[in-house]
Design a protein around this motif. Structure first.
Motif, PDB file in Angstrom:
ATOM      1  N   THR A   1       0.807  -1.101  -0.134  1.00 20.64           N
ATOM      2  CA  THR A   1       0.004  -0.123   0.070  1.00 20.64           C
ATOM      3  C   THR A   1       0.896   1.266  -0.048  1.00 20.64           C
ATOM      4  O   THR A   1       1.506   1.499   1.110  1.00 20.64           O
ATOM      5  N   PHE A   2       0.920   1.950  -0.883  1.00 17.83           N
ATOM      6  CA  PHE A   2       1.580   3.200  -1.228  1.00 17.83           C
ATOM      7  C   PHE A   2       0.766   4.516  -0.483  1.00 17.83           C
ATOM      8  O   PHE A   2      -0.307   4.588  -0.656  1.00 17.83           O
ATOM      9  N   THR A   3       1.458   4.790   0.690  1.00 17.88           N
ATOM     10  CA  THR A   3       0.686   5.833   1.389  1.00 17.88           C
ATOM     11  C   THR A   3       1.021   7.390   1.285  1.00 17.88           C
ATOM     12  O   THR A   3       0.272   8.169   1.327  1.00 17.88           O
ATOM     13  N   HIS A   4       2.306   7.489   0.716  1.00 17.02           N
ATOM     14  CA  HIS A   4       2.594   8.970   0.675  1.00 17.02           C
ATOM     15  C   HIS A   4       3.881   9.153  -0.335  1.00 17.02           C
ATOM     16  O   HIS A   4       4.764   8.292  -0.257  1.00 17.02           O
ATOM     17  N   THR A   5       3.945  10.068  -1.132  1.00 19.86           N
ATOM     18  CA  THR A   5       5.102  10.266  -2.027  1.00 19.86           C
ATOM     19  C   THR A   5       5.430  11.642  -1.755  1.00 19.86           C
ATOM     20  O   THR A   5       4.626  12.606  -1.605  1.00 19.86           O
ATOM     21  N   GLU A   6       6.965  11.954  -1.654  1.00 18.89           N
ATOM     22  CA  GLU A   6       7.244  13.292  -1.322  1.00 18.89           C
ATOM     23  C   GLU A   6       8.527  13.617  -2.524  1.00 18.89           C
ATOM     24  O   GLU A   6       9.373  12.569  -2.248  1.00 18.89           O
ATOM     25  N   VAL A   7       8.729  14.687  -2.921  1.00 22.29           N
ATOM     26  CA  VAL A   7       9.785  14.869  -3.814  1.00 22.29           C
ATOM     27  C   VAL A   7      10.453  16.362  -3.164  1.00 22.29           C
ATOM     28  O   VAL A   7       9.486  17.185  -3.069  1.00 22.29           O
ATOM     29  N   GLY A   8      11.644  16.600  -3.158  1.00 25.14           N
ATOM     30  CA  GLY A   8      12.224  17.326  -2.183  1.00 25.14           C
ATOM     31  C   GLY A   8      12.136  18.639  -3.368  1.00 25.14           C
ATOM     32  O   GLY A   8      12.081  18.496  -4.729  1.00 25.14           O
ATOM     33  N   GLU A   9      11.750  19.825  -2.732  1.00 25.54           N
ATOM     34  CA  GLU A   9      11.428  21.249  -3.454  1.00 25.54           C
ATOM     35  C   GLU A   9      12.463  21.305  -4.537  1.00 25.54           C
ATOM     36  O   GLU A   9      12.133  21.990  -5.641  1.00 25.54           O
ATOM     37  N   ALA A  10      13.964  21.098  -4.244  1.00 28.88           N
ATOM     38  CA  ALA A  10      14.680  21.576  -5.465  1.00 28.88           C
ATOM     39  C   ALA A  10      14.755  20.518  -6.554  1.00 28.88           C
ATOM     40  O   ALA A  10      15.551  20.839  -7.441  1.00 28.88           O
ATOM     41  N   PHE A  11      13.965  19.411  -6.273  1.00 35.76           N
ATOM     42  CA  PHE A  11      14.043  18.328  -7.380  1.00 35.76           C
ATOM     43  C   PHE A  11      12.763  18.432  -7.969  1.00 35.76           C
ATOM     44  O   PHE A  11      12.320  17.734  -9.093  1.00 35.76           O
ATOM     45  N   GLY A  12      11.694  19.451  -7.766  1.00 38.14           N
ATOM     46  CA  GLY A  12      10.402  19.480  -8.471  1.00 38.14           C
ATOM     47  C   GLY A  12      10.702  19.810  -9.967  1.00 38.14           C
ATOM     48  O   GLY A  12      11.620  20.494 -10.319  1.00 38.14           O
ATOM     49  N   GLY A  13       9.864  19.253 -10.741  1.00 34.66           N
ATOM     50  CA  GLY A  13       9.994  19.602 -12.066  1.00 34.66           C
ATOM     51  C   GLY A  13      11.118  18.732 -13.060  1.00 34.66           C
ATOM     52  O   GLY A  13      11.181  19.135 -14.077  1.00 34.66           O
ATOM     53  N   LYS A  14      11.571  18.017 -12.328  1.00 32.48           N
ATOM     54  CA  LYS A  14      12.745  17.329 -13.007  1.00 32.48           C
ATOM     55  C   LYS A  14      12.359  15.702 -13.450  1.00 32.48           C
ATOM     56  O   LYS A  14      13.538  15.160 -13.568  1.00 32.48           O
ATOM     57  N   GLY A  15      11.344  15.491 -13.170  1.00 32.39           N
ATOM     58  CA  GLY A  15      10.950  13.981 -13.556  1.00 32.39           C
ATOM     59  C   GLY A  15      11.159  12.906 -12.445  1.00 32.39           C
ATOM     60  O   GLY A  15      11.200  11.798 -12.601  1.00 32.39           O
ATOM     61  N   VAL A  16      11.509  13.464 -11.230  1.00 28.56           N
ATOM     62  CA  VAL A  16      11.739  12.822 -10.183  1.00 28.56           C
ATOM     63  C   VAL A  16      10.876  11.906  -9.710  1.00 28.56           C
ATOM     64  O   VAL A  16      10.876  10.592  -9.549  1.00 28.56           O
TER      65      VAL A  16
END
Length: 99
Positions: free
Chosen positions: A41-56
């Motif tokens: 069960t995937f509960t939460h995904t988080e991408v660091g602000e500095a990495f937003g918009g980079k396909g992470v």
């Protein structure tokens, strides 16, 4: 800014119950999960602000779901809105979703 998705490395960190996306030595994001019998069960995904918009985020979702498929035996319950939305846009991953 260039898309760095091809440089994202996704690994499972079972000690922390999450898949991690890294760019070099930096943790760029993670997808937390719970394991239950026959299901992840995937509960939460988080991408660091500095990495937003980079396909992470997309690389993270694809890498995690590819690992689930390769490991076999688990269905996916995407409670996390990001993972749920990503699967909805990628028909070739919808067979992993628990019915």
């Amino acid at each position: 800014m260039a898309d760095n998705a091809e440089n994202v490395v996704v690994t499972n960190n079972p000690d922390l119950l999450r898949y991690e996306a890294r760019l070099g030595d930096e943790l760029a994001g993670f997808a937390a999960y719970r394991l239950e019998e026959g299901r992840i069960t995937f509960t939460h995904t988080e991408v660091g602000e500095a990495f937003g918009g980079k396909g992470v985020g997309s690389s993270l979702a694809r890498g995690a779901l590819d690992d689930v498929r390769a490991t076999g035996g688990l269905t996916v319950l995407p409670l996390c809105p990001f993972i749920k939305g990503w699967i909805a846009k990628h028909e070739d991953y919808q067979d992993l979703v628990a019915s």
